[in-house]
Design a protein around this motif. Structure first.
Motif, short mmCIF file in Angstrom:
data_model
loop_
_atom_site.label_atom_id
_atom_site.label_comp_id
_atom_site.label_asym_id
_atom_site.label_seq_id
_atom_site.Cartn_x
_atom_site.Cartn_y
_atom_site.Cartn_z
N THR A 35 39.34 42.39 36.48
CA THR A 35 39.25 41.38 37.54
C THR A 35 38.86 40.03 36.98
O THR A 35 39.40 38.99 37.38
N GLU A 38 41.83 38.43 35.41
CA GLU A 38 42.76 37.92 36.41
C GLU A 38 42.27 36.59 36.98
O GLU A 38 43.06 35.66 37.20
N GLN A 39 40.97 36.49 37.24
CA GLN A 39 40.42 35.26 37.79
C GLN A 39 40.56 34.10 36.80
O GLN A 39 40.94 32.99 37.16
N ASP A 41 42.69 33.86 34.29
CA ASP A 41 44.12 33.57 34.14
C ASP A 41 44.61 32.67 35.28
O ASP A 41 45.29 31.67 35.05
#
Length: 536
Positions: A35, A38-39, A41
């Motif tokens: 997670t 993802e944040q 990125d």
């Protein structure tokens, strides 16, 4: 910092505070690495969209000992091919922590001591204040606290010079020291060159050979190169910048070199900032830092005691009353340790360092309390973009939501650009209204010598005066009247910062001269102001 921040000086200062702005949507710190990746990125993509002139950004993110994100965004050069996680970037002063790690290894082996005088290892070491010769220690070399002015001596190797390492060392005793010993912080690349020579003297190996065999090889960092000549242009992100008009750092973004080494060949000053690397490789370096020197196989690069020493503050950079409602990230104290800057950030400890080279800005951030760290590499000179990356990604790791670093950076960039344009207009207006020189221009010709830099030549060329720095090929160009006995250059290589030269006359003839950069935005490594020229 107490000094005015240039675009690169900001990289070695504490994070600038911003006004509280609307949330950008990160609800809390991620509980799992996927997670978090993802944040980060998604945020990097937002930063790229917010600063659309930026050609490329590359990021490495490490959490709990694992590289959870290594990725390249954008293109090698405007209109060119996309980069990836293996693309090489110049990382400049991020190299300093590696030089300190080399010293730490030698300390573990009993070959060096932090608080031993430098002369123990380099008997000929001398400074322009002889009373310091026996006092300066290895720790002083890598703490920016000897008393040199900001960037003092950088013209020995910035811009690209033809000097050898031995020639740089021979110039050290003549570089002026402006402040008291161990009282104030002044960023100094020159003493890291000396630190590299301590590594060489204590190990019997050149700095780059020791770093290669004892650090890079052990970490399997096959994409990190300590010599700029080894950086393959086909695998590198090319340098970009703004060359004006009206001043450097203004105008259209453009490619400013065909390779890294064309703009940044610090082989002679490698210990201060000589590395190129990729996100894949630098993630390995971040991991060993967070592990306090322990390698994945359980062996050690250096001891935990040395790791703790390298993060121990040695000099205060700046201090304040701490965070406020509108300045939630303001540090109580920003300090310099040993190749690292250490500060509080939102109540947690941050270990960080930046790096700036022509066409490149980068940084490394460690957050030990979260067992996380990241780096960002860019191939342009956009300080507000890198500020947004540095503070924004840190906030994501910490789960903060109260500052929109992208919008704040856009605001500050617009304000800074307006000030620079106004400054350029004022410079031109003063030249237009300036008094004529006291003497015919031919009277200023000759060889002008500085004790540490060497010779600067003023000669006739194509019916005009021409100024040429003898050891720096890029610093040459026409010299024209500005105001009275102050002349100014128009360097033919517009990547470089023009200079004012002011002459002192005696008995109707110029006998000495001083210099300073024309632009108020000039990088601090153009330390023209440290030159004291006399006519040969």
């Amino acid at each position: 910092m107490s000094i005015r921040l240039t675009r690169r000086a900001a990289l070695v200062s504490s994070a600038a505070a911003a006004a509280v702005l609307p949330s950008i949507g990160w609800a809390r710190a991620a509980n799992d690495s996927a997670t978090l990746a993802e944040q980060v990125d998604a945020y990097v993509k937002q930063v790229m969209a917010g600063f659309p002139d930026q050609p490329a950004v590359s990021v490495a993110l490490v959490k709990d000992g694992e590289a959870v994100l290594t990725r390249g965004y954008g293109v090698r050069a405007i209109g060119g091919a996309a980069i990836d996680e293996h693309t090489l970037f110049a990382i400049a002063s991020n190299t300093k922590a590696v030089t300190c790690a080399a010293l730490a290894i030698l300390i573990d082996e009993g070959k060096v001591k932090w608080d031993e005088p430098v002369r123990t290892y380099l008997p000929d070491f001398a400074l322009s204040k002889p009373e310091l010769n026996d006092m300066v220690t290895v720790r002083d070399l890598v703490s920016h606290r000897i008393g040199f002015g900001l960037g003092a001596g950088d013209l020995l190797f910035w811009p690209n010079s033809d000097r050898t390492r031995a020639e740089i060392m021979a110039a050290v005793p003549h570089v002026p020291i402006e402040d008291s010993f161990r009282t104030s912080y002044h960023y100094c690349n020159l003493m890291f060159v000396v630190a590299g020579e301590v590594v060489a003297a204590a190990s019997g190996m050149a700095w780059e050979d020791f770093v290669q065999t004892r650090i890079l090889d052990r970490l399997a960092m096959t994409e990190t190169l300590p010599l700029m000549t080894a950086a393959d242009p086909a695998k590198s992100a090319l340098p970009h910048g703004r060359l004006g008009p009206p001043l450097r750092y203004q105008g259209e973004m453009q490619t400013i070199g065909r390779s890294i080494q064309e703009v940044w060949n610090w082989s002679s000053a490698g210990a201060a900032g000589g590395f190129v690397t990729s996100p894949v490789d630098w993630a390995k370096w971040i991991a060993v830092q967070l592990a306090r020197g322990e390698l994945p196989d359980g062996t050690r690069l250096y001891s935990e005691a040395r790791a703790n020493e390298m993060w121990r503050p040695n000099i205060i950079i700046s201090n304040s009353a701490g965070p406020t409602e509108t300045l939630p990230n303001r540090a109580i104290a920003s300090t310099y340790a040993t190749g690292w800057q250490v500060q509080d950030y939102r109540g947690e400890r941050m270990i960080t360092h930046g790096g700036g080279a022509p066409g490149y800005v980068s940084g490394t951030v460690l957050i030990p309390g979260r067992n996380a760290g990241f780096s960002y590499f860019t191939n342009a000179e956009e300080g507000m973009l890198t500020r947004a990356l540095r503070s924004g990604v840190t906030d994501i790791v910490m789960g903060k939501t109260d500052v929109d670093w992208i919008a704040d950076g856009q605001r500050l960039k617009a304000e800074g650009d307006a000030k620079s344009v106004a400054a350029a207009a004022e410079i031109d207006a003063k030249q237009a209204a300036g008094a004529p020189p006291s003497l015919p221009l031919a009277a200023y010709r000759g060889t002008w010598r500085d004790p540490w830099y060497g010779d600067i030549v003023i000669e006739a060329r194509d019916l005009q005066l021409w100024l040429r720095f003898s050891r720096t090929p890029a610093l040459q160009g026409p010299l024209e009247p500005y105001d009275g006995d102050t002349l100014r250059t128009r360097f033919t290589d517009r990547r470089e910062e023009d200079v004012f030269i002011t002459f002192t006359l005696e008995n109707g003839a110029p006998v000495s001269a001083t210099m300073k950069a024309v632009s108020p935005d000039a990088d601090f490594s153009y330390d023209y102001h440290d030159l004291r020229l006399t006519k040969v």
